[in-house]
Write an enzyme that holds these catalytic residues in place. Structure first.
Site, PDB file in Angstrom:
ATOM      1  N   ASP A 113      11.867  55.426 -44.918  1.00  0.00           N
ATOM      2  CA  ASP A 113      13.272  55.173 -44.607  1.00  0.00           C
ATOM      3  C   ASP A 113      13.959  56.477 -44.206  1.00  0.00           C
ATOM      4  O   ASP A 113      14.800  56.491 -43.307  1.00  0.00           O
ATOM      5  CB  ASP A 113      13.987  54.586 -45.833  1.00  0.00           C
ATOM      6  CG  ASP A 113      13.491  53.173 -46.114  1.00  0.00           C
ATOM      7  OD1 ASP A 113      12.636  52.690 -45.346  1.00  0.00           O
ATOM      8  OD2 ASP A 113      13.961  52.580 -47.104  1.00  0.00           O
TER       9      ASP A 113
ATOM     10  N   TYR B 241      13.120  57.331 -40.725  1.00  0.00           N
ATOM     11  CA  TYR B 241      13.839  56.407 -39.832  1.00  0.00           C
ATOM     12  C   TYR B 241      15.298  56.842 -39.710  1.00  0.00           C
ATOM     13  O   TYR B 241      15.841  56.943 -38.612  1.00  0.00           O
ATOM     14  CB  TYR B 241      13.747  54.975 -40.379  1.00  0.00           C
ATOM     15  CG  TYR B 241      14.478  53.979 -39.510  1.00  0.00           C
ATOM     16  CD1 TYR B 241      13.841  53.364 -38.438  1.00  0.00           C
ATOM     17  CD2 TYR B 241      15.823  53.683 -39.731  1.00  0.00           C
ATOM     18  CE1 TYR B 241      14.515  52.478 -37.613  1.00  0.00           C
ATOM     19  CE2 TYR B 241      16.507  52.795 -38.911  1.00  0.00           C
ATOM     20  CZ  TYR B 241      15.852  52.191 -37.860  1.00  0.00           C
ATOM     21  OH  TYR B 241      16.523  51.331 -37.040  1.00  0.00           O
TER      22      TYR B 241
ATOM     23  N   SER C 227      17.852  16.901 -30.463  1.00  0.00           N
ATOM     24  CA  SER C 227      17.289  16.909 -31.821  1.00  0.00           C
ATOM     25  C   SER C 227      15.878  16.336 -31.758  1.00  0.00           C
ATOM     26  O   SER C 227      15.332  16.138 -30.665  1.00  0.00           O
ATOM     27  CB  SER C 227      18.186  16.141 -32.778  1.00  0.00           C
ATOM     28  OG  SER C 227      18.334  14.847 -32.301  1.00  0.00           O
ATOM     29  N   LEU C 228      15.283  16.075 -32.884  1.00  0.00           N
ATOM     30  CA  LEU C 228      13.905  15.575 -32.918  1.00  0.00           C
ATOM     31  C   LEU C 228      13.882  14.193 -33.558  1.00  0.00           C
ATOM     32  O   LEU C 228      14.668  13.913 -34.467  1.00  0.00           O
ATOM     33  CB  LEU C 228      13.037  16.505 -33.777  1.00  0.00           C
ATOM     34  CG  LEU C 228      12.688  17.870 -33.210  1.00  0.00           C
ATOM     35  CD1 LEU C 228      12.136  18.767 -34.312  1.00  0.00           C
ATOM     36  CD2 LEU C 228      11.651  17.735 -32.096  1.00  0.00           C
TER      37      LEU C 228
ATOM     38  N   LYS D 265       8.763  23.126 -40.109  1.00  0.00           N
ATOM     39  CA  LYS D 265      10.144  22.865 -39.699  1.00  0.00           C
ATOM     40  C   LYS D 265      11.030  23.755 -40.567  1.00  0.00           C
ATOM     41  O   LYS D 265      11.165  23.534 -41.770  1.00  0.00           O
ATOM     42  CB  LYS D 265      10.483  21.391 -39.892  1.00  0.00           C
ATOM     43  CG  LYS D 265      11.846  21.040 -39.343  1.00  0.00           C
ATOM     44  CD  LYS D 265      12.073  19.546 -39.335  1.00  0.00           C
ATOM     45  CE  LYS D 265      13.332  19.182 -38.593  1.00  0.00           C
ATOM     46  NZ  LYS D 265      14.548  19.776 -39.150  1.00  0.00           N
TER      47      LYS D 265
ATOM     48  N   GLU E 270      15.267  29.486 -34.826  1.00  0.00           N
ATOM     49  CA  GLU E 270      15.918  29.085 -36.072  1.00  0.00           C
ATOM     50  C   GLU E 270      16.261  30.357 -36.839  1.00  0.00           C
ATOM     51  O   GLU E 270      15.405  31.226 -37.025  1.00  0.00           O
ATOM     52  CB  GLU E 270      14.922  28.217 -36.854  1.00  0.00           C
ATOM     53  CG  GLU E 270      15.528  27.370 -37.909  1.00  0.00           C
ATOM     54  CD  GLU E 270      16.168  26.070 -37.392  1.00  0.00           C
ATOM     55  OE1 GLU E 270      16.075  25.763 -36.176  1.00  0.00           O
ATOM     56  OE2 GLU E 270      16.786  25.385 -38.214  1.00  0.00           O
TER      57      GLU E 270
ATOM     58  N   CYS F  89       7.008  40.671 -77.931  1.00  0.00           N
ATOM     59  CA  CYS F  89       6.233  40.123 -76.815  1.00  0.00           C
ATOM     60  C   CYS F  89       5.533  38.831 -77.259  1.00  0.00           C
ATOM     61  O   CYS F  89       4.834  38.839 -78.275  1.00  0.00           O
ATOM     62  CB  CYS F  89       5.198  41.153 -76.349  1.00  0.00           C
ATOM     63  SG  CYS F  89       4.017  40.460 -75.176  1.00  0.00           S
TER      64      CYS F  89
ATOM     65  N   CYS G  70       7.353  44.220 -72.008  1.00  0.00           N
ATOM     66  CA  CYS G  70       6.518  44.584 -73.143  1.00  0.00           C
ATOM     67  C   CYS G  70       5.849  45.914 -72.773  1.00  0.00           C
ATOM     68  O   CYS G  70       5.156  45.996 -71.760  1.00  0.00           O
ATOM     69  CB  CYS G  70       5.455  43.505 -73.375  1.00  0.00           C
ATOM     70  SG  CYS G  70       4.073  44.098 -74.369  1.00  0.00           S
TER      71      CYS G  70
ATOM     72  N   CYS H  38      -2.005  44.489 -74.091  1.00  0.00           N
ATOM     73  CA  CYS H  38      -1.372  43.171 -74.069  1.00  0.00           C
ATOM     74  C   CYS H  38      -2.158  42.311 -73.077  1.00  0.00           C
ATOM     75  O   CYS H  38      -2.245  42.652 -71.890  1.00  0.00           O
ATOM     76  CB  CYS H  38       0.077  43.351 -73.646  1.00  0.00           C
ATOM     77  SG  CYS H  38       0.943  41.821 -73.372  1.00  0.00           S
TER      78      CYS H  38
HETATM   79  S1  IVH Z   1      11.616  22.160 -31.766  1.00  0.00           S
HETATM   80  C1  IVH Z   1      14.081  19.298 -28.664  1.00  0.00           C
HETATM   81  N1  IVH Z   1      10.544  23.410 -33.760  1.00  0.00           N
HETATM   82  O1  IVH Z   1      14.963  21.086 -36.186  1.00  0.00           O
HETATM   83  C2  IVH Z   1      14.210  19.901 -29.982  1.00  0.00           C
HETATM   84  N2  IVH Z   1      12.749  22.591 -34.045  1.00  0.00           N
HETATM   85  O2  IVH Z   1      15.805  18.255 -36.050  1.00  0.00           O
HETATM   86  C3  IVH Z   1      13.104  20.871 -30.182  1.00  0.00           C
HETATM   87  N3  IVH Z   1      13.731  23.093 -36.210  1.00  0.00           N
HETATM   88  O3  IVH Z   1      17.612  21.490 -33.987  1.00  0.00           O
HETATM   89  C4  IVH Z   1      13.174  21.477 -31.509  1.00  0.00           C
HETATM   90  N4  IVH Z   1      12.015  24.181 -37.037  1.00  0.00           N
HETATM   91  O4  IVH Z   1      16.824  23.593 -35.177  1.00  0.00           O
HETATM   92  C5  IVH Z   1      11.626  22.771 -33.323  1.00  0.00           C
HETATM   93  N5  IVH Z   1       9.449  24.563 -35.477  1.00  0.00           N
HETATM   94  C6  IVH Z   1      10.528  23.941 -35.012  1.00  0.00           C
HETATM   95  C7  IVH Z   1      11.684  23.783 -35.791  1.00  0.00           C
HETATM   96  C8  IVH Z   1      12.772  23.104 -35.274  1.00  0.00           C
HETATM   97  C9  IVH Z   1      13.251  23.760 -37.264  1.00  0.00           C
HETATM   98  C10 IVH Z   1      15.064  22.468 -36.126  1.00  0.00           C
HETATM   99  C11 IVH Z   1      15.768  22.782 -34.835  1.00  0.00           C
HETATM  100  C12 IVH Z   1      16.276  21.446 -34.335  1.00  0.00           C
HETATM  101  C13 IVH Z   1      16.075  20.543 -35.503  1.00  0.00           C
HETATM  102  C14 IVH Z   1      15.768  19.166 -35.000  1.00  0.00           C
END
Ligand code: IVH
Length: 666
Positions: free
Chosen positions: A36, A39, A85-86, A118, A176, A409, A427, A433
Site C-alpha cells: 500500500d 502504491y 429482464s429474464l 445470478k 451487476e 476456553c 484462547c 489447545c
Molecule cells: S443477463 C436480457 N446475467 O438479473 C437480460 N443478468 O432478472 C440479460 N442479473 O436485470 C440479463 N446476474 O441485473 C444476466 N449473470 C447474469 C446476471 C443477471 C444478475 C440480473 C440483471 C437483470 C436481472 C434479470
C-alpha cells in the site's frame, strides 16, 4: 520534474498506466504485487504532477475517480437498447420446459448453454468509447434509466481505460454492481456503532450507494462489479457469448470465475447443484443461476418477447426464512484462537435444507440484535453465506437468558483474553489447545502451503486426539502402519497420504513460510520474506532492524514474525522439519535474471503481454519454453485463469511466477 511538455505527457501517461495496472492487480485479480505504501507513493507522485500541470490531467487518471457532488439529481437517459429482464424458472420442471422448447424451436438435439451465477446486486449498463470509460446508466424502467456515471466511476475494479487489442469504438455492456458480504458486515457494524440505521442486505447498500449524490460516499463503500453481457452491436466481433466474456476479461474487466459452458441438460443441472453447494462459501450474494444460449446465431433466431430474451432463463434459488427457537449458544475456537459464538437451533426446514446451527459472528452482533437463549428467532438462508439469525421475535420473548462470553476456553479451559485490537476474544493456549493445533496442521497441509492431499480435518483430528501427532512437524513421522489401524483408513488411502507427505518435502521457500502459520503472514507476505532472506537460517536469526528495513512489512506483522522465530518451540519445530528431510528451495538461487538453462511453461491470460511476447523475452534471455509441465520445468509463468497446468505445477512443487514478479525478473 521534466520540463519538456511531450516528455512530461509520456511520463504522466506511463505513471497512470502503472497505477491503473496495480489497481487491476489489487481490485480485480485480488493479487497485488506492491505494498500500500508503494502504491500511495506512486499515487502522490501523480497528484503532484497533476497539481503542477492541470492541463495534463487525463480522463482515465486514477485521481479522477471521485468527482464533485451532483447538484439537482441524476439526469434521465434513454437506453440505446432497452434493458430487459429474464424469464424465471423456479423448479426443475420449468427449467426442463425451457430447455425442451429452445431445442425444438432451433431444431437441435442438444444445445450448449452458458451458465452464470445470478448476482444479487444492482443492474447497470456501462459504456466505453474508444476504450475509455464513458458512462453508466441504471436500469430504471428498462427504457429510461438514471445517469450514474460519476458514482460508478468510483468502483475501483472498473477499469477507466481498457487494455489489450481489438477494442471496438463503442462498447455497451451489462453488469451487476454488488458489495461483498464482508464489506457489508463491516459497514453495518460501523453504522450500528454510530447508532445509525443499518442496511438489510448488500443489494440495498449497492442500490442506495449508487443513488447518492455525493460520489465520495460510493468511493468509501468499496462497491464491486461483474460484467455479464455485451449487447448486440458488439457481437460482430465474436460468434458466441463465452468468447465475448473472454474478450472482456482480456480488456481487464472483472468477470465471474464461476461461469461455465454446459453442453447438455445434465451438465446444466450439475452446474446448478454445484453453485448451490458453493454458494455458502462465496463472499457475495447470488440468488440463482442464469442460463444463456452461447451461440449468437441461435440467439438471433429465437429473439425476444416484449420483456425478456427467449434465449435465456434465470433459475432462481428457493429463498426463505423460518422461525425457530435458539436452544443454546456454543463457542468455537479457530486456528488463531479466536472464540466465536455459534447459535444452536431447534432444527428447522428452510427452503429444503434442515438448519440446526447458525452463525452469530461475534459478541457485538449478539448485543446489536439483542439475541438471547430461548428466544424465538428468524433464521435466513436467502442468499446469505451460512444460515444467519436475522432478528428476534420480541413478542415471543419469555424467560430468555442473556448470552455472555465464557471466561474459559471451551476446548482447553485456559482463561480467555481480549485480542490486541479489542475486537474479539481468544484462547492464548495456541500450542496445546486442540482445535488450534488441528487447524494449524490443516493450514500447514493446505493446497497453497505444503499441498498434502488426503489429510482431511477428521483424520487430523483423530491423529491429534489419539496423541499420534502433536504438531505439523510430526506429520513427517507418520508411516503407513500408523495410519492403517485408524478408523476409515484403508491400505490404499494410507499409502496415498504418506506418498503425498513425502512429496511435500520438496517445497519452495515462500510456501514453506506460509505453511508455518505465522500470524497475519499470508502467501503475499511469505513471498516478500522469501525474496528478502536468502534462506531459512538467515530468517530464523534475523534481528528486528532487518525486518524494519523491508518496506512492505508493517510493524504489527513484523512483530509477529520476530516473535514467531524467537520462540524455542517454533525453532525446534523447524529444526525437526528439516531433520525429517524437508528440502526448501530458494527462488533467488534458482531463477536468476539470466534465464540461461531454465525451462518455463506459460499459462493463463496476461495483462501486459501477449503469450508470444513472453516467449520471446524468455528466449532472448537464454531460457526455453515448453507446452507441458514436467519434473524438468523450472517455473510456470502464470497469468489469469491458468487452468490445469497450475495444479500440475503445485503438485510437482514447481515455482510459480505471476505476471508482476515476471516483470520484475525482466
Ligand atoms: S443477463 C436480457 N446475467 O438479473 C437480460 N443478468 O432478472 C440479460 N442479473 O436485470 C440479463 N446476474 O441485473 C444476466 N449473470 C447474469 C446476471 C443477471 C444478475 C440480473 C440483471 C437483470 C436481472 C434479470
Amino acid at each position: 520534474m521534466p520540463t519538456n511538455i511531450s516528455l512530461l505527457k509520456i511520463k504522466i501517461r506511463s505513471l497512470i498506466d502503472i497505477i491503473n495496472n496495480h489497481n487491476y492487480l489489487y481490485h480485480t485479480l485480488d493479487n497485488p504485487d506492491i505494498s500500500d505504501t508503494e502504491y500511495d507513493a506512486l499515487y502522490l507522485k501523480l497528484k503532484e504532477y497533476e497539481k503542477k500541470y492541470p492541463n495534463l490531467i487525463f480522463n482515465d487518471s486514477p485521481t479522477q475517480r471521485v468527482g464533485s457532488k451532483l447538484l439537482g439529481g441524476f439526469n434521465k437517459v434513454k437506453h440505446q437498447i432497452p434493458m430487459l429482464s429474464l424469464s424465471n424458472a423456479s423448479n426443475d420442471k420449468d427449467f426442463d420446459e425451457f430447455y425442451i422448447k429452445i431445442k425444438k424451436d432451433l431444431k437441435l438435439k442438444n444445445i450448449t448453454l452458458f451458465a452464470e451465477p445470478k448476482f444479487d446486486g444492482l443492474a447497470i449498463s456501462v459504456i466505453y468509447k474508444n476504450g475509455v470509460y464513458d458512462s453508466a446508466v441504471t436500469r430504471g424502467d428498462g427504457e429510461i434509466g438514471e445517469d450514474v456515471t460519476a458514482n460508478v466511476k468510483t468502483i475501483k475494479s472498473l477499469p477507466l481505460k481498457l487494455t489489450g487489442t481489438d477494442i471496438p469504438k463503442t462498447l455497451i455492456l451489462r453488469a451487476e454492481i454488488y458489495m461483498t458480504i464482508a464489506d457489508f458486515n463491516k459497514l453495518n457494524d460501523k453504522l450500528s456503532r454510530n447508532n445509525e440505521k443499518i442496511f438489510a442486505n448488500p443489494r440495498n447498500v449497492a442500490a442506495g450507494t449508487i443513488r447518492q449524490l455525493d460520489p465520495s460516499v460510493s468511493s468509501e463503500r468499496n462497491l464491486r462489479i461483474f460484467f455479464h453481457g455485451v449487447i448486440e452491436t458488439f457481437t460482430m466481433l465474436d460468434k458466441n457469448h463465452m468468447d465475448s466474456l473472454d474478450r472482456l476479461k482480456s480488456y481487464g474487466l472483472p468477470i465471474c470465475e464461476l461461469n461455465k459452458l454446459v453442453k447438455n441438460l445434465g451438465s446444466a443441472k450439475d452446474y446448478y447443484n454445484h453453485i448451490i453447494s458453493t454458494r455458502d462459501s462465496l463472499d457475495y450474494e447470488i440468488d440463482g443461476v442464469v442460463y444463456k444460449i452461447n451461440n449468437y446465431d441461435y440467439r438471433n433466431q429465437l429473439g425476444f418477447t416484449a420483456k425478456a430474451p427467449r434465449w435465456a432463463i434465470a433459475y432462481k434459488f428457493i429463498s426463505a426464512e423460518a422461525i425457530t427457537t435458539l436452544t443454546n449458544v456454543t463457542f468455537q475456537v479457530g486456528r488463531t484462537g479466536v472464540v466465536t459464538p455459534v447459535a444452536e437451533l431447534a432444527p428447522v426446514n428452510i427452503g429444503g435444507v434442515l438448519v440446526s446451527r447458525a452463525s452469530l459472528h461475534n459478541m457485538d452482533e449478539i448485543s446489536r440484535k439483542d439475541i438471547r437463549v430461548n428466544d424465538k428467532v428468524y433464521v435466513k438462508r436467502a442468499g446469505d453465506v451460512i444460515p444467519e439469525i436475522d432478528r428476534v421475535s420480541l413478542e415471543h420473548r419469555k424467560k430468555s437468558v442473556k448470552i455472555a462470553i465464557p471466561s474459559k476456553c471451551p476446548a482447553c479451559g485456559t482463561k480467555i483474553i481480549k485480542t490486541i485490537d479489542q475486537s474479539s476474544y481468544k484462547c492464548p493456549n495456541e500450542y496445546s489447545c486442540s482445535p488450534q493445533v488441528i487447524q494449524s496442521i490443516q493450514h500447514f497441509a493446505s493446497r497453497k502451503a505444503m499441498n498434502i492431499s488426503g489429510l482431511g480435518e477428521s483424520l487430523i483430528e483423530t491423529l491429534v486426539n489419539k496423541k499420534i501427532i502433536k504438531n505439523y512437524s510430526d506429520l513427517y513421522t507418520l508411516s503407513i502402519s500408523s495410519l492403517i489401524t485408524l478408523n476409515r483408513m484403508g491400505a490404499k488411502s494410507s499409502e496415498n497420504v504418506i506418498e503425498s507427505i513425502n512429496k511435500s518435502k520438496d517445497i519452495s521457500f515462500d510456501r514453506f513460510l506460509y505453511a508455518l502459520g505465522i500470524r497475519e503472514v499470508g502467501i503475499t507476505t511469505a513471498r516478500i520474506l522469501a525474496n528478502n532472506f536468502s534462506d531459512i537460517d538467515m530468517l530464523m536469526n534475523h534481528n528486528k532492524i532487518q525486518l524494519e528495513e523491508i518496506k512492505d512489512i508493517g510493524p504489527v506483522v513484523g512483530d509477529n514474525i520476530y516473535n514467531f522465530f524467537k520462540l524455542p518451540r517454533n525453532k525446534k519445530n523447524i529444526a525437526n522439519l528439516i531433520g525429517h528431510g524437508i528440502n526448501i528451495f530458494y527462488a533467488k538461487k534458482n531463477i536468476t535474471r539470466d534465464f540461461h538453462n531454465f525451462k518455463f511453461v506459460i499459462s493463463g491470460v496476461f495483462k501486459s503481454f501477449k503469450r508470444k511476447e513472453i516467449e520471446d523475452k524468455i528466449i532472448q534471455k537464454g531460457g526455453s519454453v515448453s507446452n507441458t509441465v514436467s519434473k524438468n520445468t523450472h517455473a510456470l509463468i502464470m497469468g489469469v485463469n491458468p487452468g490445469s497446468k497450475y495444479q500440475k505445477c503445485l503438485d510437482l512443487n514447481i515455482k510459480i511466477i505471476e505476471e508482476g514478479e515476471f516483470i520484475k525478473l525482466l
